[in-house]
Scaffold this active site. Structure first.
Site, PDB file in Angstrom:
ATOM      1  N   ASP A 112      62.629 157.318  69.354  1.00 41.14           N
ATOM      2  CA  ASP A 112      61.805 157.801  70.482  1.00 41.14           C
ATOM      3  C   ASP A 112      60.333 158.110  70.023  1.00 41.14           C
ATOM      4  O   ASP A 112      59.490 157.994  70.502  1.00 41.14           O
ATOM      5  CB  ASP A 112      62.388 159.046  70.873  1.00 41.14           C
ATOM      6  CG  ASP A 112      63.754 158.838  71.713  1.00 41.14           C
ATOM      7  OD1 ASP A 112      63.908 157.731  72.271  1.00 41.14           O
ATOM      8  OD2 ASP A 112      64.533 159.878  72.037  1.00 41.14           O
TER       9      ASP A 112
ATOM     10  N   GLU B  37      63.666 150.499  71.118  1.00 42.85           N
ATOM     11  CA  GLU B  37      64.661 149.593  70.292  1.00 42.85           C
ATOM     12  C   GLU B  37      63.748 148.986  69.282  1.00 42.85           C
ATOM     13  O   GLU B  37      64.276 148.644  68.235  1.00 42.85           O
ATOM     14  CB  GLU B  37      64.834 148.333  71.543  1.00 42.85           C
ATOM     15  CG  GLU B  37      65.741 148.973  72.505  1.00 42.85           C
ATOM     16  CD  GLU B  37      67.104 149.743  72.072  1.00 42.85           C
ATOM     17  OE1 GLU B  37      67.740 149.526  71.288  1.00 42.85           O
ATOM     18  OE2 GLU B  37      67.470 150.541  73.182  1.00 42.85           O
TER      19      GLU B  37
HETATM   20 ZN    ZN Z   1      68.396 154.039  70.455  1.00 44.26          ZN
END
Ligand code: ZN
Length: 408
Positions: free
Chosen positions: A357, A276
């Site tokens: 990611d 996030e």
């Molecule tokens: Zn995401």
């Protein structure tokens, strides 16, 4: 001309419905394929049978729901239902803005009432059967009433503003409406968490403890303030878990579901948080916003161009151009463009997910993120084998398989 436009509009509706159905069918078929090695440990045999059952139940229910709406829209077009409603509201007031508000208000309420049995069945039969549901009947209806209130205040407010701008100057309407809606959506994305979310959920700062310490260590290392991290009571409605990043500038925040905190280890939660924060570091909210601007300008330009066409109103069973009839015809004609826009929005969003990611991986949380994502998929009985074409059009996130293979 009216007949030709009518045929074009019905064709658009039929093609959209047919294409959607085609994607759903190939997606159901594809979901039954053998899992690749990297995904094999996520479900045991019993749980996988349960996942397949959940997926096909939902897919069939979605198709039933879609067919019902499609038939309803076709009936409205074929029998001049929109024109009939227009003639009904006209004598109520001389004010054209109020006429349109009545018109849209009635459509909104009828549409919502019709959807109640479907939502009820989805929540209290399907989600209940698979042990996801936490919604009580009281919460079901209070949520609905709150949404109605918001729809009336926010939807009605912005609609009135747009119609008022059109009555002011049809020539520059598109520029003014663009300016007003972009400002409004900027304000909404800044204050969404503070104004809208509290109507439905409670958000609390991270509680003291081992998790908070671990998060603090990571967050300060990447220069993200701990006071921007909140826990939300998602368990009020569902056992499914989630986390998201929202807001712009000083109003940014990361929200973790309490269900996520129950299901994951500390390291996995930090990994999700790292993902996030990756969204924040890459300025994804701002990029999405900027990406949407030219399209919203195009939308208002075309809308302004079509709002005074009597022919469009006649296709819907009206007599002469009125805002609400023309707007409905316009948005149906606009469907092919909006499908392309949704598609490009999804492509951009999937790119952002990979970047977030990669951010988590860069800080050494790759393997924990993978195990966290696997847990999330297993807990929510996700379909692990969606059809690539279905993913291409409908997925805002890459599939679990794509994410894992990219991270590891
Ligand atoms: Zn995401």
């Amino acid at each position: 001309m009216v007949a030709t436009l009518f045929i074009i509009i019905i064709s658009i509706l039929v093609i959209e419905f047919g294409f959607d159905r085609f994607l759903s069918v190939i997606n159901i078929k594809h979901s039954q394929k053998q899992l690749p090695e990297v995904l094999s440990g996520i479900y045991d045999k019993d749980k996988y049978a349960r996942q397949q059952d959940y997926f096909t139940t939902n897919a069939r229910f979605g198709m039933l729901n879609g067919t019902f709406s499609f038939v309803l829209v076709l009936i409205m077009y074929s029998f001049g239902g929109f024109g009939w409603l227009d003639r009904m509201v006209q004598p109520w007031t001389d004010n054209s803005i109020l006429q349109s508000l009545y018109f849209f208000g009635i459509l909104f309420i009828i549409n919502d009432i019709i959807s109640i049995p479907f939502d009820w069945y989805h929540t209290f039969v399907i989600e209940e059967k698979f042990e996801f549901n936490k919604v009580t009947p009281v919460l079901f209806f209070t949520d609905r009433l709150k949404s109605w209130g918001l729809g009336i205040i926010i939807g009605g407010g912005i609609l009135s503003l747009i119609m008022w701008l059109y009555s002011l100057t049809p020539t520059y309407f598109w520029l003014l409406a663009f300016g007003a809606t972009t400002t409004f959506s900027l304000i909404m994305s800044m204050f969404y968490s503070e104004l809208i979310v509290p109507l439905f959920n409670k958000q609390t700062p991270l509680p003291e403890g081992e998790l908070r310490n671990a998060i603090e260590k990571f967050a300060s290392g990447v220069d993200f303030k701990l006071k921007n991290i909140f826990v939300i009571d998602g368990s009020k409605r569902s056992t499914k878990a989630n986390a998201y990043f929202s807001g712009l500038g000083p109003k940014k925040r990361i929200v973790l579901y309490d269900t996520l905190m129950e299901q994951m280890t500390t390291e996995e939660i930090v990994a999700v948080l790292a993902h996030e924060i990756g969204h924040y570091k890459h300025k994804h909210v701002l990029k999405n916003y900027v990406f949407s601007l030219p399209f919203s300008l195009l939308l208002f330009y075309l809308l302004g161009w079509m709002l005074n066409s009597d022919v469009l109103a006649q296709v819907l069973g009206g007599e002469k151009a009125v805002f609400h009839l023309n707007a409905i015809a316009f948005f149906t004609l606009y469907t092919p463009i909006s499908t392309l826009l949704d598609l490009s929005g999804n492509i951009l969003s999937r790119k952002h997910e990979y970047q977030a990611d990669a951010f988590a991986k860069k800080y050494g949380y790759g393997t924990q993120l993978v195990s966290g994502l696997k847990k999330l998929s297993a807990k929510s009985l996700s379909n692990l084998m969606p059809h690539p074409l279905y993913v291409f059009f409908n997925y805002s996130h890459p599939t679990l398989y794509q994410r894992i293979t990219k991270i590891l």
